[in-house]
Structure formats: C-alpha cells, structure tokens
Motif scaffolding. Sequence first.
Motif, PDB file in Angstrom:
ATOM      1  N   ILE A 110      53.321  10.240  21.242  1.00  0.00           N
ATOM      2  CA  ILE A 110      53.003  10.111  19.823  1.00  0.00           C
ATOM      3  C   ILE A 110      51.492  10.067  19.605  1.00  0.00           C
ATOM      4  O   ILE A 110      50.977  10.732  18.695  1.00  0.00           O
ATOM      5  N   VAL A 111      50.786   9.333  20.421  1.00  0.00           N
ATOM      6  CA  VAL A 111      49.319   9.312  20.295  1.00  0.00           C
ATOM      7  C   VAL A 111      48.755  10.709  20.565  1.00  0.00           C
ATOM      8  O   VAL A 111      47.876  11.191  19.836  1.00  0.00           O
ATOM      9  N   PHE A 112      49.283  11.384  21.587  1.00  0.00           N
ATOM     10  CA  PHE A 112      48.871  12.762  21.872  1.00  0.00           C
ATOM     11  C   PHE A 112      49.138  13.667  20.676  1.00  0.00           C
ATOM     12  O   PHE A 112      48.284  14.462  20.270  1.00  0.00           O
ATOM     13  N   MET A 113      50.329  13.555  20.085  1.00  0.00           N
ATOM     14  CA  MET A 113      50.702  14.412  18.950  1.00  0.00           C
ATOM     15  C   MET A 113      49.834  14.148  17.724  1.00  0.00           C
ATOM     16  O   MET A 113      49.432  15.082  17.034  1.00  0.00           O
ATOM     17  N   LEU A 114      49.552  12.879  17.438  1.00  0.00           N
ATOM     18  CA  LEU A 114      48.681  12.559  16.303  1.00  0.00           C
ATOM     19  C   LEU A 114      47.293  13.158  16.528  1.00  0.00           C
ATOM     20  O   LEU A 114      46.711  13.751  15.620  1.00  0.00           O
ATOM     21  N   GLY A 115      46.779  13.019  17.742  1.00  0.00           N
ATOM     22  CA  GLY A 115      45.466  13.583  18.061  1.00  0.00           C
ATOM     23  C   GLY A 115      45.461  15.095  18.020  1.00  0.00           C
ATOM     24  O   GLY A 115      44.549  15.716  17.460  1.00  0.00           O
ATOM     25  N   LEU A 116      46.480  15.715  18.603  1.00  0.00           N
ATOM     26  CA  LEU A 116      46.567  17.176  18.622  1.00  0.00           C
ATOM     27  C   LEU A 116      46.690  17.738  17.215  1.00  0.00           C
ATOM     28  O   LEU A 116      46.019  18.717  16.862  1.00  0.00           O
ATOM     29  N   GLY A 117      47.525  17.123  16.398  1.00  0.00           N
ATOM     30  CA  GLY A 117      47.690  17.589  15.023  1.00  0.00           C
ATOM     31  C   GLY A 117      46.399  17.490  14.232  1.00  0.00           C
ATOM     32  O   GLY A 117      46.009  18.429  13.529  1.00  0.00           O
ATOM     33  N   ALA A 118      45.713  16.350  14.349  1.00  0.00           N
ATOM     34  CA  ALA A 118      44.445  16.166  13.631  1.00  0.00           C
ATOM     35  C   ALA A 118      43.388  17.138  14.145  1.00  0.00           C
ATOM     36  O   ALA A 118      42.642  17.737  13.353  1.00  0.00           O
ATOM     37  N   TYR A 119      43.333  17.324  15.457  1.00  0.00           N
ATOM     38  CA  TYR A 119      42.345  18.236  16.047  1.00  0.00           C
ATOM     39  C   TYR A 119      42.586  19.679  15.593  1.00  0.00           C
ATOM     40  O   TYR A 119      41.669  20.361  15.137  1.00  0.00           O
ATOM     41  N   ALA A 120      43.835  20.136  15.705  1.00  0.00           N
ATOM     42  CA  ALA A 120      44.149  21.528  15.345  1.00  0.00           C
ATOM     43  C   ALA A 120      43.893  21.781  13.863  1.00  0.00           C
ATOM     44  O   ALA A 120      43.405  22.847  13.489  1.00  0.00           O
ATOM     45  N   ALA A 121      44.209  20.808  13.024  1.00  0.00           N
ATOM     46  CA  ALA A 121      44.068  21.001  11.574  1.00  0.00           C
ATOM     47  C   ALA A 121      42.626  20.903  11.091  1.00  0.00           C
ATOM     48  O   ALA A 121      42.255  21.552  10.113  1.00  0.00           O
ATOM     49  N   ASN A 122      41.800  20.119  11.781  1.00  0.00           N
ATOM     50  CA  ASN A 122      40.473  19.811  11.250  1.00  0.00           C
ATOM     51  C   ASN A 122      39.285  20.347  12.051  1.00  0.00           C
ATOM     52  O   ASN A 122      38.179  20.420  11.510  1.00  0.00           O
ATOM     53  N   PHE A 123      39.490  20.688  13.310  1.00  0.00           N
ATOM     54  CA  PHE A 123      38.336  21.016  14.149  1.00  0.00           C
ATOM     55  C   PHE A 123      38.405  22.374  14.828  1.00  0.00           C
ATOM     56  O   PHE A 123      37.487  22.743  15.550  1.00  0.00           O
ATOM     57  N   VAL A 124      39.482  23.112  14.637  1.00  0.00           N
ATOM     58  CA  VAL A 124      39.621  24.411  15.286  1.00  0.00           C
ATOM     59  C   VAL A 124      39.515  25.494  14.222  1.00  0.00           C
ATOM     60  O   VAL A 124      40.310  25.528  13.285  1.00  0.00           O
ATOM     61  N   ASP A 125      38.520  26.352  14.364  1.00  0.00           N
ATOM     62  CA  ASP A 125      38.289  27.408  13.376  1.00  0.00           C
ATOM     63  C   ASP A 125      38.936  28.737  13.762  1.00  0.00           C
ATOM     64  O   ASP A 125      39.350  29.495  12.887  1.00  0.00           O
ATOM     65  N   ASP A 126      38.988  29.018  15.050  1.00  0.00           N
ATOM     66  CA  ASP A 126      39.555  30.286  15.496  1.00  0.00           C
ATOM     67  C   ASP A 126      41.057  30.300  15.239  1.00  0.00           C
ATOM     68  O   ASP A 126      41.790  29.419  15.708  1.00  0.00           O
ATOM     69  N   ILE A 127      41.538  31.280  14.503  1.00  0.00           N
ATOM     70  CA  ILE A 127      42.940  31.349  14.091  1.00  0.00           C
ATOM     71  C   ILE A 127      43.891  31.464  15.279  1.00  0.00           C
ATOM     72  O   ILE A 127      44.981  30.890  15.281  1.00  0.00           O
ATOM     73  N   ARG A 128      43.478  32.166  16.335  1.00  0.00           N
ATOM     74  CA  ARG A 128      44.331  32.290  17.522  1.00  0.00           C
ATOM     75  C   ARG A 128      44.463  30.956  18.249  1.00  0.00           C
ATOM     76  O   ARG A 128      45.550  30.578  18.677  1.00  0.00           O
ATOM     77  N   ASP A 129      43.326  30.268  18.384  1.00  0.00           N
ATOM     78  CA  ASP A 129      43.371  28.951  19.030  1.00  0.00           C
ATOM     79  C   ASP A 129      44.208  27.971  18.206  1.00  0.00           C
ATOM     80  O   ASP A 129      44.987  27.194  18.755  1.00  0.00           O
ATOM     81  N   GLN A 130      44.031  28.028  16.894  1.00  0.00           N
ATOM     82  CA  GLN A 130      44.796  27.142  16.024  1.00  0.00           C
ATOM     83  C   GLN A 130      46.292  27.448  16.119  1.00  0.00           C
ATOM     84  O   GLN A 130      47.120  26.534  16.173  1.00  0.00           O
TER      85      GLN A 130
END
Length: 190
Positions: free
Chosen positions: A24-44
Amino acid sequence: MIWNSEQNWGWISRVLHWGMAVLIVFMLGLGAYAANFVDDIRDQFELTQLHKSWGFVVFCLALLRVAWRLINRQAPTPPAAARAIERAAARWAHLALYLFMIAMPLSGWLMASASPLQDRFGVKNKVFGWFTLYDPFRPGSEQLTEILGQFHFWCAVALTVVLLAHLGAALMHHFVKRDDVLRRMTFGRS
C-alpha cells in the motif's frame, strides 16, 4: 502459531498485515509519482500499467485478509489500560483501513475502465500482461472517468491519513505506553 490468540496475532495475519502495508505504501508512492512527476507519456503509461497490476494484487490480498479475519475471529485483547475511546478509535480505524483497501483498487479499476482513451487506443486493463480485467464501460465516459478519478484521489488522501494515525498509534503504544500492542503484530508477545 497460525491462528490468532488473545495474546498474539498468528503468522498468517502478520504476513498479510506487513505485506499489504509495504504494498500500500508502494502503491500510494507510485500513484503520486506517476501522476505528478513523470512527463514522458510512455513512462507514465508503463508506470500506470504497473500501478494497475499491483492494485489488483492489493485487492486480492484485501479480500483474502477479510476472509481470513472472518475465519479466524479471535484477536488479541486490547491492553487493560486502554480507555473506551481508544478501543473505539482502533475499531473505526481498522474498519476504515479495510474499507480503503477495497475501495482504492476498485475505484482505480473503474476509473481506468471508464476512460474513453482505452476504447480509442485499444488499451486493455492487463494484470502484469497475464490477463485482461473485465471492462464494464463500453464506450468510456470522460465525465465518469473524472468522477471516479476524484473519488480515487480522495480515497488515497483519506487512506494516507488513516495509515499515519495507525502508525502513530502503534508507535505511541510501543514508545510511550510501553505496552505490547506493536510486538503482537511483529515478533509476538513474550
């Protein structure tokens, strides 16, 4: 010991508790990271697919945890010094955690399924590339996606608050009250 007792949580309860805590901690972090800090559409996209897959795992483990709790109804007794309000707060916090462990993956799946982008680009909700989850929304709806996305986001915020309160209570029991509440979920009461 496999079963819970009045003194300790059994090892299955402990493994489910700590395994889900990490996920759950991993998922909360991954979700926040992907939504807020990843600009490349493929990486996202790749991170989102990973998030969906692990979300399915969390959902399955949550159902397993609920089933195990129903089968194994015994739980360690609260500390004798615990006030009624503390016992009530613990019950409500645990209920909220179970609710969010189920609501988060369900709302994420529904949000992804409702997205018209899935239909437009032929994207499937796949779990680690092994199988495709059912899509109840054909065609997708931008409005429904937005509503479910907001629900998913606010569940994540609420889950984070409840998790922090849960962690704070466990640490308070261990370091301030110096009782065995935390030990019962780690190595057991001596």
